[in-house]
Design an enzyme around this catalytic site. Structure first.
Site, PDB file in Angstrom:
ATOM      1  N   ASP A 112      -8.052  31.940  36.082  1.00 47.92           N
ATOM      2  CA  ASP A 112      -9.428  31.784  35.759  1.00 47.92           C
ATOM      3  C   ASP A 112      -8.972  31.930  34.792  1.00 47.92           C
ATOM      4  O   ASP A 112      -8.475  32.461  33.762  1.00 47.92           O
ATOM      5  CB  ASP A 112      -9.919  33.223  35.583  1.00 47.92           C
ATOM      6  CG  ASP A 112     -11.391  32.915  36.771  1.00 47.92           C
ATOM      7  OD1 ASP A 112     -12.713  32.812  35.723  1.00 47.92           O
ATOM      8  OD2 ASP A 112     -11.546  33.334  37.719  1.00 47.92           O
ATOM      9  N   ASP A 213     -15.113  30.170  33.952  1.00 45.08           N
ATOM     10  CA  ASP A 213     -16.267  30.779  33.822  1.00 45.08           C
ATOM     11  C   ASP A 213     -17.895  30.647  33.581  1.00 45.08           C
ATOM     12  O   ASP A 213     -16.832  30.852  32.144  1.00 45.08           O
ATOM     13  CB  ASP A 213     -15.702  32.659  33.847  1.00 45.08           C
ATOM     14  CG  ASP A 213     -17.114  33.380  34.656  1.00 45.08           C
ATOM     15  OD1 ASP A 213     -16.759  33.536  35.300  1.00 45.08           O
ATOM     16  OD2 ASP A 213     -17.278  34.364  32.958  1.00 45.08           O
ATOM     17  N   HIS A 339     -15.933  36.247  44.689  1.00 50.82           N
ATOM     18  CA  HIS A 339     -16.016  37.797  44.615  1.00 50.82           C
ATOM     19  C   HIS A 339     -17.371  37.917  44.463  1.00 50.82           C
ATOM     20  O   HIS A 339     -17.967  38.648  43.961  1.00 50.82           O
ATOM     21  CB  HIS A 339     -14.657  37.223  44.004  1.00 50.82           C
ATOM     22  CG  HIS A 339     -14.994  37.510  42.137  1.00 50.82           C
ATOM     23  ND1 HIS A 339     -15.343  35.233  42.129  1.00 50.82           N
ATOM     24  CD2 HIS A 339     -15.786  37.345  40.838  1.00 50.82           C
ATOM     25  CE1 HIS A 339     -15.453  34.958  41.441  1.00 50.82           C
ATOM     26  NE2 HIS A 339     -15.747  36.078  40.418  1.00 50.82           N
ATOM     27  N   ASP A 340     -18.303  36.679  43.844  1.00 51.72           N
ATOM     28  CA  ASP A 340     -19.404  37.574  43.858  1.00 51.72           C
ATOM     29  C   ASP A 340     -20.428  37.264  44.874  1.00 51.72           C
ATOM     30  O   ASP A 340     -22.390  37.984  44.529  1.00 51.72           O
ATOM     31  CB  ASP A 340     -20.073  36.548  42.753  1.00 51.72           C
ATOM     32  CG  ASP A 340     -19.281  36.657  41.801  1.00 51.72           C
ATOM     33  OD1 ASP A 340     -19.001  37.340  41.293  1.00 51.72           O
ATOM     34  OD2 ASP A 340     -19.154  35.190  40.532  1.00 51.72           O
TER      35      ASP A 340
HETATM   36  C1  GLC Z   1     -19.350  34.503  36.503  1.00 55.28           C
HETATM   37  C2  GLC Z   1     -18.012  35.530  37.351  1.00 55.28           C
HETATM   38  C3  GLC Z   1     -18.545  36.614  37.353  1.00 55.28           C
HETATM   39  C4  GLC Z   1     -18.198  37.874  36.520  1.00 55.28           C
HETATM   40  C5  GLC Z   1     -19.008  37.276  35.155  1.00 55.28           C
HETATM   41  C6  GLC Z   1     -19.323  37.178  33.724  1.00 55.28           C
HETATM   42  O1  GLC Z   1     -20.254  34.615  37.637  1.00 55.28           O
HETATM   43  O2  GLC Z   1     -18.318  34.985  38.533  1.00 55.28           O
HETATM   44  O3  GLC Z   1     -17.858  37.716  38.771  1.00 55.28           O
HETATM   45  O4  GLC Z   1     -19.222  38.765  36.449  1.00 55.28           O
HETATM   46  O5  GLC Z   1     -19.086  35.241  35.312  1.00 55.28           O
HETATM   47  O6  GLC Z   1     -17.585  37.491  33.434  1.00 55.28           O
END
Ligand code: GLC
Length: 572
Positions: A112, A213, A339-340
């Site tokens: 990531d 990200d 994960h979101d």
């Molecule tokens: C992305 C990630 C998420 C995170 C956000 C800020 O959307 O997938 O989990 O909270 O970015 O980094």
């Protein structure tokens, strides 16, 4: 014998093939995958112990959520040191062992990349807030307005103002996410240099790519104007796909990415087909990008913190639009969960009566279309959303901030009043520990898990899924099938029933360059909990049943479809 060379015609020319198009990716959320040392938090040695489960699914690539040093306010998306491993997850030696073991199993490892922001604990921010000349411009600092209020009305994605006041520097800094996640100033060439160096450092260690990200947020409009106060994300028009974003990503590509044979996928809020073609089309800096359109079907209007009814024709419309829009350039990234996102069975399936059937049906829809599919940990078990009864049970900074905000501004008096929405939408649903077996805490940890295990772990777990008609077995068969047939990867998607609100039927056709059909696959999916029949318009004689999530030998495509039944046929 004749010495005339045999004419072999391949439907997919070599120059169009790449390993990342043909791969199935499996996403691991380290905090929740497997805990090896009993502290209740998943770690890298835990992942290594469980790698065979991943390899046995037949996947090709692992995407690992952030494992860098971090105060974990946003579970690792708040990085305090890009070049070290978060101490609760292990050491750099553990990570190197993981990479070696992934490669030994003929899989690849994608990391990531979180470079829109760092943690406030990052040394750059600490030096920046103290006004260290080398770092003072690493973040986006502004004076307050005449009344000392934030410089503009932009809002954080996690709720509230996107500006926080720093007592040390006596100025505001921008944070599009939590206030512990200050946005980096990409206009500063030193920031770009440091980030590109860091990326090359990881690539030199032998990783196979980056998931990037919120990567289309890097460029903020000059002068930081006010955003549309009625917009659902105030200010978004000034930082989503901002003015210099392509320059930054092209520089990243030229300086770093293009030197390696890797997979790159951008996470891009508000991505459209048109912008996807710029980012990942011919000559674009990335291989593919995640859009969010199919994850909003169950919103009530535009509002994420709401729950509405969804409909199948809309899902099909989105699917067609993305397939057709990227058929001549670009490439689709296919996913249901990450994960979101809440668990897909709880959103678009039936987690109670038809959990196995709907989990396998949804898996079929994702794995029988062209693009690169991403399976999120536990999706292959048919894991479901959990119950969140009080504010205290939530860990997700986003859900907690939102719950707080809803109670303060919308007049809700107790968590119970918003539990249905917050509980359904919370990112914690995806983050409950992976369910390995029916022992205490589902075999995830010997200690107290950082987030409670879903109460259905005694039925839904990896050990129980090794036999019979489990969701996991079905995923293995699906992945095998996809690997054997290029039509699923490179074929053209044709929707036979755009308007049907219960059934989906589509073909994936692979043609030779001269136009002859090499392979044609038909998938028929009943997205409803009742029996359905369908008259198929295509010639489906000689349809060979390749796979079904019901116990079927041979069956004609148009015969009755059981609730959430999925069937895949080979037509030609
Ligand atoms: C992305 C990630 C998420 C995170 C956000 C800020 O959307 O997938 O989990 O909270 O970015 O980094």
């Amino acid at each position: 014998m004749t010495d005339t060379p045999q004419q072999v015609s391949h439907p997919v020319p070599d120059e169009e093939r790449t390993w990342w198009k043909e791969s199935v990716v499996y996403q691991i959320y380290p905090r929740s995958f497997a805990d090896s040392d009993g502290d209740g938090i998943g770690d890298i040695p835990g992942i290594i112990d469980r790698l065979d489960h991943v390899a046995d699914l037949g996947v090709d690539v692992i995407w690992l959520n952030p494992v860098y040093e971090s105060p974990q306010r946003d579970n690792g998306y708040d990085i305090s040191d890009y070049r070290s491993i978060h101490h609760e997850y292990g050491t750099m030696a553990d990570w190197e062992e993981l990479l070696a073991q992934v490669h030994d199993r003929d899989m690849r490892l994608v990391m990531d990349l979180v470079v829109n922001h760092t943690s406030v604990d990052h040394e750059w921010f600490q030096r920046s807030r103290r006004g260290d000349p080398e770092y003072e411009d690493y973040y986006i600092w502004r004076e307050g307005d005449a009344d000392g209020d934030p410089p503009n009305n932009w809002e954080s994605f996690f709720g509230g103002s996107a500006w926080a006041y720093d007592e040390v520097r006596e100025a505001y800094y921008l944070h599009l996410y939590d206030e512990s996640q200050p946005d980096l100033n990409w206009r500063n060439p030193a920031v770009r240099r440091d980030i590109f160096d860091m990326m090359a450092w990881w690539l030199e260690k032998g990783i196979d790519g980056f998931r990037m990200d919120v990567i289309n947020l890097l460029s903020k409009a000059p002068g930081l104007p006010d955003g549309d106060p009625d917009g659902d994300w105030v200010g978004a028009e000034h930082f989503v796909d901002g003015p210099r974003i392509l320059d930054y990503l092209e520089a990243m590509d030229e300086r770093v990415l293009s030197n390696y044979d890797i997979l790159t996928v951008g996470e891009m809020p508000r991505l459209t087909v048109e912008t996807a073609r710029e980012y990942a089309g011919e000559g674009g800096p990335l291989d593919m990008a995640f859009h969010f359109q199919h994850t909003k079907l169950d919103y009530d209007g535009d509002e994420r913190w709401s729950v509405g009814d969804w409909d199948l024709p809309e899902l099909k419309e989105i699917t067609r639009r993305w397939h057709d829009g990227l058929s001549d350039e670009g490439w689709n990234a296919l996913y249901w969960e990450n994960h979101d996102q809440p668990r897909v069975v709880s959103r678009y399936g039936d987690p109670e009566e038809y959990r196995r059937e709907s989990a396998t049906l949804l898996g079929t829809f994702m794995l029988t279309r062209s693009g690169t599919p991403y399976v999120y940990q536990g999706q292959e078990l048919g894991m479901t959303n959990a119950n969140w009864e009080s504010m205290e049970t939530l860990a997700d900074v986003d859900a907690r901030n939102r719950a707080q905000e809803l109670m303060e501004t919308e007049g809700y008096e107790s968590f119970e009043e918003i539990a249905d929405v917050v509980g359904y939408r919370s990112r914690d649903n995806a983050r409950t520990p992976m369910q390995w077996d029916d022992s205490e805490h589902a075999g995830f940890t010997d200690g107290e898990p950082w987030l409670p295990v879903n109460t259905n772990y005694e039925q839904v777990n990896v050990a129980a899924a090794q036999e019979g008609d489990s969701v996991t077995e079905y995923y293995r068969s699906l992945i095998d099938l996809r690997t054997e047939h290029d039509a699923f990867v490179y074929g053209t998607y044709d929707d036979l029933y755009p308007d049907h609100d219960r059934l989906a039927a589509y073909t994936q056709t692979l043609e030779f360059p001269d136009g002859g059909v090499s392979e044609r696959m038909l998938s028929v999916l009943n997205f409803s909990g009742s029996t359905e029949t369908v008259d198929l318009p295509t010639t489906v004689e000689n349809a060979d049943l390749l796979l079904s999530n019901y116990d079927r030998d041979a069956i004609a495509p148009e015969t009755d479809h059981e609730p959430y039944e999925a069937r895949i046929f080979r037509l030609e």
